[in-house]
Write a protein that holds these residues in place. Structure first.
Motif, mmCIF file in Angstrom:
data_model
loop_
_atom_site.group_PDB
_atom_site.id
_atom_site.type_symbol
_atom_site.label_atom_id
_atom_site.label_comp_id
_atom_site.label_asym_id
_atom_site.label_seq_id
_atom_site.Cartn_x
_atom_site.Cartn_y
_atom_site.Cartn_z
ATOM 1 N N ALA A 103 80.292 75.202 -37.793
ATOM 2 C CA ALA A 103 79.419 75.778 -38.335
ATOM 3 C C ALA A 103 77.928 75.842 -38.170
ATOM 4 N N LYS A 104 77.580 74.288 -37.637
ATOM 5 C CA LYS A 104 76.249 73.985 -37.144
ATOM 6 C C LYS A 104 76.009 74.527 -35.676
ATOM 7 N N ARG A 105 77.214 74.668 -34.863
ATOM 8 C CA ARG A 105 77.000 75.518 -33.807
ATOM 9 C C ARG A 105 76.807 77.060 -33.962
ATOM 10 N N SER A 106 77.469 77.701 -35.084
ATOM 11 C CA SER A 106 77.266 79.049 -35.298
ATOM 12 C C SER A 106 75.877 79.286 -35.719
ATOM 13 N N ALA A 107 75.293 78.363 -36.528
ATOM 14 C CA ALA A 107 74.028 78.730 -37.101
ATOM 15 C C ALA A 107 73.178 78.396 -35.793
ATOM 16 N N ILE A 108 73.258 77.716 -34.890
ATOM 17 C CA ILE A 108 72.341 77.634 -33.724
ATOM 18 C C ILE A 108 72.172 78.673 -32.805
ATOM 19 N N MET A 109 73.749 79.298 -32.757
ATOM 20 C CA MET A 109 73.807 80.508 -31.748
ATOM 21 C C MET A 109 73.239 81.595 -32.726
ATOM 22 N N ARG A 110 73.478 81.789 -33.814
ATOM 23 C CA ARG A 110 72.747 82.885 -34.597
ATOM 24 C C ARG A 110 71.196 82.953 -34.380
#
Length: 133
Positions: free
Chosen positions: A6-13
């Motif tokens: 979820a953290k990686r997803s937020a960074i990529m967004r």
């Protein structure tokens, strides 16, 4: 330790596709000697970051990692999900080549400015001036 998806997803967004810092830096250079450019023209193949429609010139400002440049930053591969990233970057490169070919076929010239080139602004400015001359 594995990173939280979820953290990686937020960074990529949060990664922007337009108005990035490298793009703004190139635009700041251009304003000094070649203003009157247009941004992200959808009617030009590849939707270049900067377009001089009358001159038929397109400038793409590429992030070294995202477009697989052969510099230190572009050559690194993430440790997690490496197969996905290799494929993603290969698709980006193939798309970039297709855009360049399409532009050439309609009489446009294109220039790719790599993120790492911003380290030497004098050399980049000279390259931009030559391209737009």
């Amino acid at each position: 330790m594995a990173e939280d998806p979820a953290k990686r997803s937020a960074i990529m967004r949060a990664v922007k596709s337009r108005d990035t810092s490298p793009e703004k830096a190139v635009r700041a250079l251009l304003r000094g000697f070649a203003p009157y450019y247009r941004l992200h023209r959808e009617d030009v193949p590849g939707k270049p970051d900067i377009a001089y429609v009358g001159r038929k010139r397109a400038i793409f400002v590429h992030g070294c990692f995202w477009h697989g440049h052969d510099c230190a930053r572009g050559a690194r591969t993430p440790k997690t999900n490496a197969d996905y990233w290799r494929g993603k970057i290969a698709r980006n490169r193939a798309r970039d080549i297709a855009h360049q070919e399409k532009l050439a076929s309609i009489g446009w010239r294109a220039l790719i400015v790599w993120e790492c080139e911003l380290k030497d602004r004098a050399a980049l400015e000279a390259r931009l001036r030559e391209f737009l001359a």
